[in-house]
Design an enzyme around this catalytic site. Structure first.
Site, PDB file in Angstrom:
ATOM      1  CG  ASP A   1       0.677  -0.030   9.416  1.00  0.00           C
ATOM      2  OD1 ASP A   1       0.181   0.837  10.157  1.00  0.00           O
ATOM      3  OD2 ASP A   1       1.023   0.281   8.278  1.00  0.00           O
TER       4      ASP A   1
ATOM      5  CE  LYS B   1      -2.769   0.621   3.542  1.00  0.00           C
ATOM      6  NZ  LYS B   1      -2.630   1.952   4.291  1.00  0.00           N
ATOM      7  CB  SER B   2       3.767   2.073   2.094  1.00  0.00           C
ATOM      8  OG  SER B   2       3.219   2.263   3.266  1.00  0.00           O
TER       9      SER B   2
ATOM     10  NE  ARG C   1      -2.530  -1.935   8.683  1.00  0.00           N
ATOM     11  CZ  ARG C   1      -2.267  -2.546   7.130  1.00  0.00           C
ATOM     12  NH1 ARG C   1      -2.332  -3.645   6.797  1.00  0.00           N
ATOM     13  NH2 ARG C   1      -1.797  -1.284   6.420  1.00  0.00           N
TER      14      ARG C   1
ATOM     15  CB  SER D   1       5.384   9.710  11.589  1.00  0.00           C
ATOM     16  OG  SER D   1       4.445   9.850  10.439  1.00  0.00           O
TER      17      SER D   1
ATOM     18  N   GLY E   1      -4.733   8.041   5.617  1.00  0.00           N
ATOM     19  CA  GLY E   1      -3.789   8.780   6.003  1.00  0.00           C
ATOM     20  C   GLY E   1      -2.508   9.062   5.426  1.00  0.00           C
TER      21      GLY E   1
ATOM     22  NE  ARG F   1      -4.895  -0.241  13.192  1.00  0.00           N
ATOM     23  CZ  ARG F   1      -4.288  -0.355  12.058  1.00  0.00           C
ATOM     24  NH1 ARG F   1      -2.945   0.032  12.070  1.00  0.00           N
ATOM     25  NH2 ARG F   1      -4.972   0.060  10.843  1.00  0.00           N
TER      26      ARG F   1
ATOM     27  CE  LYS G   1      -0.070   3.916  13.135  1.00  0.00           C
ATOM     28  NZ  LYS G   1       0.718   4.722  11.953  1.00  0.00           N
TER      29      LYS G   1
HETATM   30  C1  S3P Z   1       2.510   4.399   6.337  1.00  0.00           C
HETATM   31  C2  S3P Z   1       3.182   5.055   7.551  1.00  0.00           C
HETATM   32  C3  S3P Z   1       2.724   4.538   8.777  1.00  0.00           C
HETATM   33  C4  S3P Z   1       1.744   3.502   8.695  1.00  0.00           C
HETATM   34  C5  S3P Z   1       0.835   3.648   7.626  1.00  0.00           C
HETATM   35  C6  S3P Z   1       1.451   3.872   6.262  1.00  0.00           C
HETATM   36  C7  S3P Z   1       2.947   5.110   5.166  1.00  0.00           C
HETATM   37  O1  S3P Z   1       2.161   5.532   9.432  1.00  0.00           O
HETATM   38  O2  S3P Z   1       1.096   3.214   9.914  1.00  0.00           O
HETATM   39  O3  S3P Z   1      -0.127   2.688   7.551  1.00  0.00           O
HETATM   40  O4  S3P Z   1       2.719   4.815   3.909  1.00  0.00           O
HETATM   41  O5  S3P Z   1       4.090   6.138   5.197  1.00  0.00           O
HETATM   42  P1  S3P Z   1       2.733   6.823  10.228  1.00  0.00           P
HETATM   43  O6  S3P Z   1       3.684   7.259   9.466  1.00  0.00           O
HETATM   44  O7  S3P Z   1       1.797   7.878  10.634  1.00  0.00           O
HETATM   45  O8  S3P Z   1       3.601   5.945  11.450  1.00  0.00           O
END
Ligand code: S3P
Length: 449
Positions: free
Chosen positions: A331, A38-39, A403, A183, A111, A362, A358
């Site tokens: 995650d 996903k990222s 999740r 983050s 997010g 969670r 999140k």
């Molecule tokens: C992500 C970073 C993480 C993760 C999220 C995806 C990303 O969040 O929890 O599901 O794609 O950069 P944080 O950067 O807020 O820790």
């Protein structure tokens, strides 16, 4: 911290009535390929859109979250064509080629879309408004608004929450930002704004967060420096289109790893999983608990390392998990809570307050759900204490968190009775086809809607 959705926020979330009904027992076996990361899928579309030339993405995750990013760039005039079920061609508009969207950009539950787009849009010569669903509207945005504002961005929010209304800046300047949280979303939002800034932009973090943005920027030809908790780039660099092969998402694979690890007799092979060292905390945690996990056939997908992961089930033991592993497995904690419930002895998690902000809280969601299934747990502000025990059947609420839903589905493998999980439609934000794939591996899962 979390707030209730209220005044001025979008309340029109889809009413979700998808319920999982999972029969107890069984084991996971065979070979499974979970969908794309996903990222990386989000970032591939974003950088492709800002590049010169056409970027080809394979293994793209067609989930609701990533489609929010894709739609946002289409709304800003970027040509994106789906050439196969998981393949995209993104016709880059260049750093200055985005157009003002006709309406608000709706980022749903995502997010990553909101925090990274905040960085890109803060630098544009047109105004934009970012909105999200009720869950996203409760999540903290001040952590990205503050550094971007120091760079010269003009962002109005609802007390640090979406909607974000972004106006064109007079120009952005590079800053050195010491982030109070590790983050990747915050780091990435700042670095993306830094592409447009005068001078260099630097982010320091208290721990290691995932580095997909840095790796991908480099494969688009951008020079990014990373060392000892510090990441920096110079403004004004041009991105050149490239090919982006996306590995299978280790966060999606984690549900299957835990499902296989908790059932002696399971043997599962997960293919082509991303094993970037900033994401493999779940492997460290499960191995510490005694899980039998092997990485086979290590190779590279573009800028990212991948491997096939073989998991064989056997008895697990409780462990202590401290803050140093939290960002590396951020995650995966819902799934790790299930492993802890099935382990012998006590698992203690600390330094994980981020889990409370999140897609849902969670810590609370997992503790309440495990309690409903007969497990003794104690929730703490920054973690939990879980006593391994015997999972009973029962009903749990995922609170609309993908999740949490998938984790409790896997718990049924070790439960004494059926587990019903309410409010599971949001599984589509990260893992469309989860129930079908899990069924082929041996989970006795039914979907009621
Ligand atoms: C992500 C970073 C993480 C993760 C999220 C995806 C990303 O969040 O929890 O599901 O794609 O950069 P944080 O950067 O807020 O820790």
């Amino acid at each position: 911290m979390n707030r209730e959705a209220g005044g001025g926020r979008r309340e029109a979330d889809k009413t979700s009535c998808t319920t999982y009904a999972v029969q107890p027992g069984g084991a996971l076996s065979g070979t499974v390929r979970v969908p794309g990361d996903k990222s990386i899928s989000h970032r591939a579309v974003m950088l492709g859109a800002l590049a010169e030339g056409t970027t080809e993405i394979s293994g793209f995750l067609n989930s609701e979250d990533c489609l929010c990013t894709l739609k946002a760039f289409r709304a800003m005039g970027v040509g994106i064509e789906q050439t196969a079920p998981a393949a995209l061609k993104v016709r880059g508009a260049g750093l200055r080629g985005l157009h003002e969207p006709a309406g608000v950009l709706d980022l749903g539950n995502s997010g990553t879309s909101m925090r990274l787009l905040a960085g890109i849009l803060s630098a544009q010569r047109f105004p934009s408004t970012l909105v999200g669903d009720a869950s996203l509207s409760r999540r903290p945005m001040q952590r990205i608004i503050e550094p971007l504002s120091q760079m010269g961005a003009r962002i109005e929010s609802d007390h640090g929450h979406a909607p974000l209304r972004i106006s064109p800046p007079d120009g952005l300047r590079g800053i050195a930002w010491h982030s109070p949280v590790a983050s990747a979303q915050v780091k990435s939002g700042i670095l993306l704004a830094g592409l447009y800034a005068q001078g260099s932009t630097e982010v320091r973090e208290p721990g290691v967060s995932r580095d997909h943005t840095e790796r991908l920027l480099r494969s688009f030809g951008v020079t990014v420096e990373s060392r000892e908790g510090r990441t920096a780039l110079a403004g004004g660099q041009v991105l050149y289109a490239t090919e982006v092969p996306v590995p299978a998402d280790i966060s999606s694979a984690a549900f299957f790893m835990v499902g296989a690890a908790i059932v002696p007799g399971s043997e599962l092979l997960l293919e082509a999983v991303g094993v970037n060292p900033t994401r493999t905390g779940v492997l460290t945690v499960l191995r510490k608990m005694g899980a039998d996990i092997e990485l086979l056939n290590p190779r590279e997908f573009g800028a990212e390392p991948v491997a096939d992961i073989r998991v064989r089930g056997r008895g697990l033991k409780g462990i202590s998990i401290g803050h140093e592993l939290v960002a590396l497995a951020i995650d995966e904690f819902p799934a790790i809570f299930i492993a802890a419930a099935c382990a012998e002895g006590v698992t203690e998690l600390s330094g994980a307050a981020e889990l409370r902000v999140k897609e849902s809280d969670r810590i609370q969601g997992m503790c309440e759900g495990l309690q409903a299934l007969g497990i003794v747990v104690q929730s703490r502000p920054d973690g939990a204490r879980v006593e391994g025990g015997s999972l009973q059947g029962g009903a749990v609420d995922s609170r609309g968190d993908h999740r949490v839903a998938m984790s409790f589905a896997m718990a049924a493998l070790r439960a004494q009775g059926p587990i019903t999980i309410r409010d599971c439609a949001n599984v589509n934000t990260s893992f469309p086809g989860f129930a079908d794939l899990a069924r082929t591996a041996g989970l006795k899962i039914g979907v009621l809607s």
